[in-house]
Design an enzyme around this catalytic site. Structure first.
Site, PDB file in Angstrom:
ATOM      1  N   SER A 139      -1.062   2.189  -4.752  1.00 45.88           N
ATOM      2  CA  SER A 139      -2.320   2.788  -4.314  1.00 45.88           C
ATOM      3  C   SER A 139      -2.873   3.755  -5.354  1.00 45.88           C
ATOM      4  CB  SER A 139      -2.135   3.512  -2.978  1.00 45.88           C
ATOM      5  OG  SER A 139      -1.060   4.431  -3.059  1.00 45.88           O
ATOM      6  N   GLY A 169      -0.556  -2.781   2.271  1.00 41.72           N
ATOM      7  CA  GLY A 169      -1.069  -1.554   2.881  1.00 41.72           C
ATOM      8  C   GLY A 169      -1.394  -0.527   1.808  1.00 41.72           C
ATOM      9  N   GLU A 170      -1.259   0.749   2.185  1.00 41.47           N
ATOM     10  CA  GLU A 170      -1.556   1.872   1.277  1.00 41.47           C
ATOM     11  C   GLU A 170      -3.023   1.930   0.848  1.00 41.47           C
ATOM     12  OE1 GLU A 170       0.947   2.433  -2.189  1.00 41.47           O
ATOM     13  OE2 GLU A 170       2.634   1.483  -1.199  1.00 41.47           O
ATOM     14  N   GLY A 171      -3.889   1.141   1.484  1.00 46.78           N
ATOM     15  CA  GLY A 171      -5.279   1.105   1.056  1.00 46.78           C
ATOM     16  C   GLY A 171      -5.514   0.221  -0.156  1.00 46.78           C
ATOM     17  N   THR A 172      -4.494  -0.553  -0.574  1.00 46.15           N
ATOM     18  CA  THR A 172      -4.603  -1.302  -1.820  1.00 46.15           C
ATOM     19  C   THR A 172      -5.664  -2.400  -1.753  1.00 46.15           C
ATOM     20  OG1 THR A 172      -2.696  -2.624  -1.084  1.00 46.15           O
ATOM     21  CG2 THR A 172      -2.272  -0.827  -2.635  1.00 46.15           C
TER      22      THR A 172
END
Length: 354
Positions: A95, A317-320
């Site tokens: 991220s 996830g992590e906004g990636t």
């Protein structure tokens, strides 16, 4: 012919029509930039202007632990949440690398991990509701008061983003076990059948997957019994602190007029909560990608959203996913704001076919 543009009820449809008209008059054959034109019109509709802005932008990552990990539903131990919090903060996580590559600010907020907090430093905050949720297989993951506290933490981050001048925002998450909560919310709020709701998360084997499926089915049935009379209480039964915080972040971002780039399955679980509590929140969203988690397509359909990146097989996830999609927003905004029109170049458009 322009690509289909999702309408945003409650928005000024005149802006959508004006955007479509401008796209057809740009110095290119009508519709020749395909889905990029649809994205440009979506941006214009969300922002209410023919000159949309895609920077400054910020991704807020909410981190928390999940008591349900005790049921053996994850391939990874809860200790990985702490390790990844430190990696994100240090700048070595996916991220943070992607945020730097697309010039997005990144803020990490610990809303409920079990680990010892790090020393305060810029871009990192500790706003813990509790040391992880309780085991949702045994009872409610959190109380209604804890749920509303997590919502408020997310809403505060949206206001801070607005006050810092952000135009585009995204939310990411870090929390081992959160695909179990996400699967419960997919069943509860998007009517995803159990066989489509439960995926392998971060690499569950067949035995772990079957345990996860049993937990999700039982917990969702328990939550569904109170959904009609007490939706917030039902959601609190199975949510995570980071998922509730994302819901508060999304709802407040929409109220503040920010453009939201939606990440993957867990972020979409937060978006479903926001849409239940604040109908119309999805009108301000652009879905970044389609996750490999099997529930994600039906969750997006419930929100009326189509992903920009459909076949990238993302599941981190992590906004990636949102960070990967942001450069497409830049391109769409530049196209509709800065391209010459046919009239500018003295070109007559072809007559419509008979």
């Amino acid at each position: 012919m322009n690509p289909t543009i999702p309408k945003s009820p409650g928005r000024d449809e005149a802006i959508t029509e004006a955007a479509l008209h401008r796209l057809d008059r740009l110095a290119k054959p009508a519709g020749s930039l395909g889905l990029l034109e649809g994205l440009a019109a979506r941006l214009c509709t969300i922002q209410g202007t023919l000159e949309p802005k895609t920077s400054p932008r910020r991704v807020v990552i909410f981190a928390a632990d999940h008591g349900v990990v005790a049921e053996g539903v994850s391939a990874w131990p809860s200790s990985v949440t702490e390790i990844m919090i430190r990696a994100i903060s240090r700048g070595g996580a996916a991220s943070t690398v992607l945020a730097e590559s697309c010039r997005a600010e990144l803020v990490l907020v610990d809303v409920g991990s079990c680990s010892d907090p790090m020393a305060p430093h810029p871009g990192y905050e500790v706003r813990r509701v509790g040391p992880g949720t309780r085991n949702l297989a045994e009872g409610p993951a959190m109380s209604p008061d804890e749920f509303h506290e997590a919502l408020a933490i997310g809403a505060d981050q949206a206001r801070r983003a607005r006050d810092a001048g952000m135009r585009v925002v995204a939310a990411g998450e870090m929390g081992i076990g959160n695909t179990t909560s996400g699967s419960c919310l997919a069943c509860l709020l998007a009517d995803v059948p159990i066989d489509k709701a439960v995926g392998r998360g971060a690499g569950a084997d067949d035995t772990t997957l079957e345990r996860k499926r049993r937990v999700v089915e039982s917990a969702t049935a328990r939550a569904r019994r109170r959904l009609d009379d007490d939706p917030a209480g039902a959601i609190a039964e199975v949510a995570g602190f980071e998922i509730a915080a994302m819901a508060g972040f999304f709802a407040e971002s929409r109220r503040l007029g920010l453009t939201i780039v939606l990440d993957g399955m867990i972020a979409t679980a937060g978006a479903l909560i926001a849409e239940v509590l604040e109908p119309g929140t999805a009108d301000s969203m652009i879905a970044a990608h389609l996750s490999q988690e099997p529930a994600h397509a039906k969750m997006l359909a419930k929100l009326g959203l189509e992903p920009l990146l459909s076949n990238w097989r993302l599941r981190l996830g992590e906004g990636t996913g949102a960070l990967l999609a942001i450069p497409l927003l830049d391109a769409a905004a530049a196209m509709i704001s800065r391209m010459d029109t046919l009239e500018d170049l003295g070109i007559l458009p072809p007559e419509p076919a008979e």
